[in-house]
Motif scaffolding. Sequence first.
Motif, mmCIF file in Angstrom:
data_model
loop_
_atom_site.group_PDB
_atom_site.id
_atom_site.type_symbol
_atom_site.label_atom_id
_atom_site.label_comp_id
_atom_site.label_asym_id
_atom_site.label_seq_id
_atom_site.Cartn_x
_atom_site.Cartn_y
_atom_site.Cartn_z
ATOM 1 N N HIS A 246 33.891 -22.749 22.249
ATOM 2 C CA HIS A 246 34.788 -23.162 23.476
ATOM 3 C C HIS A 246 34.399 -22.049 24.615
ATOM 4 C CE1 HIS A 246 36.915 -25.533 20.396
ATOM 5 N NE2 HIS A 246 37.148 -26.425 21.349
ATOM 6 N N LEU A 247 33.717 -21.080 24.293
ATOM 7 C CA LEU A 247 33.513 -20.116 25.276
ATOM 8 C C LEU A 247 32.081 -19.928 25.745
ATOM 9 C CD1 LEU A 247 35.331 -16.975 24.120
ATOM 10 C CD2 LEU A 247 36.384 -18.504 25.813
ATOM 11 N N LYS A 248 32.002 -19.573 27.233
ATOM 12 C CA LYS A 248 30.384 -19.311 27.562
ATOM 13 C C LYS A 248 30.376 -17.661 27.179
ATOM 14 C CE LYS A 248 30.855 -22.069 31.580
ATOM 15 N NZ LYS A 248 31.484 -21.590 32.787
ATOM 16 N N THR A 249 31.273 -17.123 27.392
ATOM 17 C CA THR A 249 30.981 -15.596 26.897
ATOM 18 C C THR A 249 30.493 -15.431 25.502
ATOM 19 O OG1 THR A 249 32.872 -15.131 28.656
ATOM 20 C CG2 THR A 249 32.340 -13.403 27.479
ATOM 21 N N PRO A 250 29.728 -14.498 25.700
ATOM 22 C CA PRO A 250 29.302 -14.408 24.001
ATOM 23 C C PRO A 250 30.154 -13.542 23.156
ATOM 24 C CG PRO A 250 27.531 -13.678 25.515
ATOM 25 C CD PRO A 250 28.693 -14.219 26.293
ATOM 26 N N ILE A 251 30.410 -13.857 22.126
ATOM 27 C CA ILE A 251 31.434 -13.157 21.228
ATOM 28 C C ILE A 251 30.701 -12.095 20.467
ATOM 29 C CG2 ILE A 251 32.944 -13.206 19.002
ATOM 30 C CD1 ILE A 251 34.099 -15.777 20.047
ATOM 31 N N CYS A 252 31.016 -10.584 20.568
ATOM 32 C CA CYS A 252 30.729 -9.607 19.700
ATOM 33 C C CYS A 252 31.531 -9.460 18.768
ATOM 34 C CB CYS A 252 30.462 -8.539 20.737
ATOM 35 S SG CYS A 252 30.011 -6.997 19.807
ATOM 36 N N LEU A 253 30.863 -9.461 17.377
ATOM 37 C CA LEU A 253 32.096 -9.017 16.381
ATOM 38 C C LEU A 253 31.775 -7.344 15.785
ATOM 39 C CD1 LEU A 253 31.677 -11.969 13.765
ATOM 40 C CD2 LEU A 253 33.566 -11.201 15.417
ATOM 41 N N ALA B 102 27.978 -14.448 9.488
ATOM 42 C CA ALA B 102 28.484 -14.826 10.708
ATOM 43 C C ALA B 102 27.608 -15.474 11.754
ATOM 44 C CB ALA B 102 28.921 -13.446 11.297
ATOM 45 N N ILE B 103 26.098 -15.141 11.570
ATOM 46 C CA ILE B 103 25.125 -15.499 12.417
ATOM 47 C C ILE B 103 24.965 -16.945 11.817
ATOM 48 C CG2 ILE B 103 22.740 -15.137 12.882
ATOM 49 C CD1 ILE B 103 22.927 -12.290 12.386
ATOM 50 N N GLU B 104 24.889 -17.199 10.622
ATOM 51 C CA GLU B 104 24.815 -18.578 10.432
ATOM 52 C C GLU B 104 25.930 -19.572 10.888
ATOM 53 O OE1 GLU B 104 23.813 -19.150 6.154
ATOM 54 O OE2 GLU B 104 22.270 -17.761 6.171
ATOM 55 N N LEU B 105 27.001 -19.152 10.810
ATOM 56 C CA LEU B 105 28.246 -19.932 11.188
ATOM 57 C C LEU B 105 28.269 -19.773 12.898
ATOM 58 C CD1 LEU B 105 31.099 -18.631 9.085
ATOM 59 C CD2 LEU B 105 30.219 -21.068 9.067
ATOM 60 N N GLY B 106 27.632 -19.226 13.559
ATOM 61 C CA GLY B 106 27.832 -19.205 14.748
ATOM 62 C C GLY B 106 29.059 -18.290 15.344
ATOM 63 N N SER B 107 29.523 -17.399 14.609
ATOM 64 C CA SER B 107 30.759 -16.652 14.914
ATOM 65 C C SER B 107 30.534 -15.642 15.826
ATOM 66 C CB SER B 107 31.452 -16.037 13.731
ATOM 67 O OG SER B 107 31.101 -16.704 12.574
ATOM 68 N N GLU C 52 22.902 0.702 4.967
ATOM 69 C CA GLU C 52 23.253 -0.665 5.273
ATOM 70 C C GLU C 52 22.990 -0.998 6.580
ATOM 71 O OE1 GLU C 52 24.243 -2.571 2.731
ATOM 72 O OE2 GLU C 52 25.208 -4.323 3.637
ATOM 73 N N SER C 53 23.404 -0.316 7.230
ATOM 74 C CA SER C 53 22.890 -0.269 8.850
ATOM 75 C C SER C 53 21.600 -0.673 9.261
ATOM 76 C CB SER C 53 23.330 1.034 9.628
ATOM 77 O OG SER C 53 24.445 1.535 9.611
ATOM 78 N N LEU C 54 20.541 -0.191 8.395
ATOM 79 C CA LEU C 54 19.247 -0.650 8.511
ATOM 80 C C LEU C 54 18.835 -2.006 8.360
ATOM 81 C CD1 LEU C 54 17.260 2.571 7.363
ATOM 82 C CD2 LEU C 54 17.776 1.851 9.570
ATOM 83 N N LYS C 55 19.713 -2.531 7.253
ATOM 84 C CA LYS C 55 19.734 -3.738 6.835
ATOM 85 C C LYS C 55 20.202 -4.721 7.597
ATOM 86 C CE LYS C 55 19.981 -2.772 1.921
ATOM 87 N NZ LYS C 55 20.968 -2.945 0.814
ATOM 88 N N ILE C 56 21.262 -4.434 8.287
ATOM 89 C CA ILE C 56 21.898 -5.279 9.620
ATOM 90 C C ILE C 56 21.001 -5.103 10.824
ATOM 91 C CG2 ILE C 56 24.040 -5.432 10.931
ATOM 92 C CD1 ILE C 56 25.578 -4.295 8.462
ATOM 93 N N HIS C 57 20.331 -4.293 11.004
ATOM 94 C CA HIS C 57 19.309 -4.028 12.018
ATOM 95 C C HIS C 57 18.478 -4.911 12.024
ATOM 96 C CE1 HIS C 57 15.774 -2.361 14.033
ATOM 97 N NE2 HIS C 57 16.536 -2.177 15.078
ATOM 98 N N ASP C 58 17.637 -4.988 10.924
ATOM 99 C CA ASP C 58 16.546 -5.884 10.436
ATOM 100 C C ASP C 58 17.076 -7.344 10.543
ATOM 101 O OD1 ASP C 58 15.378 -3.526 10.201
ATOM 102 O OD2 ASP C 58 14.894 -3.467 8.276
ATOM 103 N N ILE D 199 19.399 -11.368 17.421
ATOM 104 C CA ILE D 199 20.785 -10.938 17.657
ATOM 105 C C ILE D 199 20.907 -9.419 18.208
ATOM 106 C CG2 ILE D 199 23.224 -10.426 16.689
ATOM 107 C CD1 ILE D 199 22.696 -13.636 16.989
ATOM 108 N N PRO D 200 21.274 -9.455 19.565
ATOM 109 C CA PRO D 200 21.153 -7.899 20.009
ATOM 110 C C PRO D 200 22.449 -7.292 19.565
ATOM 111 C CG PRO D 200 21.794 -9.539 21.673
ATOM 112 C CD PRO D 200 21.417 -10.198 20.524
ATOM 113 N N MET D 201 22.148 -5.885 19.199
ATOM 114 C CA MET D 201 23.258 -4.718 18.848
ATOM 115 C C MET D 201 23.453 -3.895 19.703
ATOM 116 S SD MET D 201 21.232 -4.480 15.168
ATOM 117 C CE MET D 201 22.642 -3.986 14.156
ATOM 118 N N TRP D 202 24.487 -3.269 19.491
ATOM 119 C CA TRP D 202 24.644 -1.876 20.202
ATOM 120 C C TRP D 202 25.623 -0.960 19.259
ATOM 121 C CZ3 TRP D 202 29.997 -1.248 21.433
ATOM 122 C CH2 TRP D 202 30.896 -2.292 21.396
ATOM 123 N N CYS D 203 25.540 0.343 19.433
ATOM 124 C CA CYS D 203 26.288 1.329 18.556
ATOM 125 C C CYS D 203 27.803 1.305 18.890
ATOM 126 C CB CYS D 203 25.755 2.449 18.396
ATOM 127 S SG CYS D 203 26.251 3.778 17.001
#
Length: 369
Positions: free
Chosen positions: A231-238, A251-256, A272-278, A285-289
Amino acid sequence: MEINKIILRHVKMDLLTPFTTSIGTEYDKDFILVEVQSKSGQSGWGESVSIKEPIYNEETVETNWHMMRDHLIPLLRKTEIMHPNDVSQHFLPIRRNYNAKAAIEGAIWDLYAKENNISLSKALGGVKEKIEVGVSVGIKQSQYEMLRQIESYLGEGYKRIKVKIKPGWDIEIIKAIRKEFPEIALMADANCAYNLDDISHLQALDEYSLTMIEQPLDCDDIVDHAILQSHLKTPICLDESIHTVEDARKAIELGSCKVINLKIGRVGGLSESLKIHDLCKSHSIPMWCGGMLEAGIGRAHNIAITSLSNFSIPGDTAPSSHYWSEDLIAPEITMEDGYIHVPNSAGIGFEPNLDKINNIMVTTQPFTI
Ligand SMILES: O=C(O)CCC(=O)c1ccccc1C(=O)O
Ligand SMILES: [Mg+2]
């Protein structure tokens, strides 16, 4: 790696300015510093990012101390560590308690990098020499105070402004910020303050070209976030909802979400951070710290992970002087034109200031391994 001693130190520092979010106000910060010593005579350092009350997640400084002392450190006595990636495997029998695990694992990564005479950034596969820096701005007493604060941060060079929102401090403040600063990279972080009844209210934010809205819904939700995103144009960041690479995959598969905030503590460490990064990289999916009001050691780890290629958005990695009158590392972390230089000396690249640490120490305990 031959680890023969671990020293835990509980230290406490006042924040220069109180930090208010939808979940509370922090005036000071307690840290558990983890020093891991090897037979080679070198030390690696980690920092637990928990706060005193279990209001961001379920962990606290006390629960972290207990988990490290009674469960995590004893597990390390039973096994060989060939590589820092082994640590999270050894910790697998212990459920969750991610911040506690990450603090020990981070110290072992620093030690590993030092023993191999490479920077932590290089050990992790980092590629950037400098990182872009954003700033997280707490809830203020008035709109005027907020606008002047943002103006001053923009003057310091920050490349992205994140403001905390909550019901009653959201649409109007964003509208006022956009009016005065039409072009800046602006985003909002709700720390779980809304629910699905707020869909139409949150849609009002779509007008203000926010780069994203961070964690609008519950801390353990990825289902309702997918509904809200549709329902939102603004991207959601988790932020709060992602603890593991499996959480990120779902979350990526569901489009959350369309963006992920990575906090090393929240996901149980650098491996685990490296796995999520890859994973995020392979799904574009862009990331930030993210930040947890870290002191220098935690901050140095954040800089190292941000040097990886998929951290393509400025993070909450402000320099030492944004938080502390004096940080507990030397040199302190500084920012120039909105960038922080990624150190290339061995390990985290900053030395713990032991005099300062001893001055602010609440308690300490050594463990032989
Ligand atoms: O360290 C920083 O500057 C970021 C501060 C911040 O936003 C934050 C601080 C404490 C707990 C949660 C959060 C958050 O990102 O949600
Ligand atoms: Mg957040």
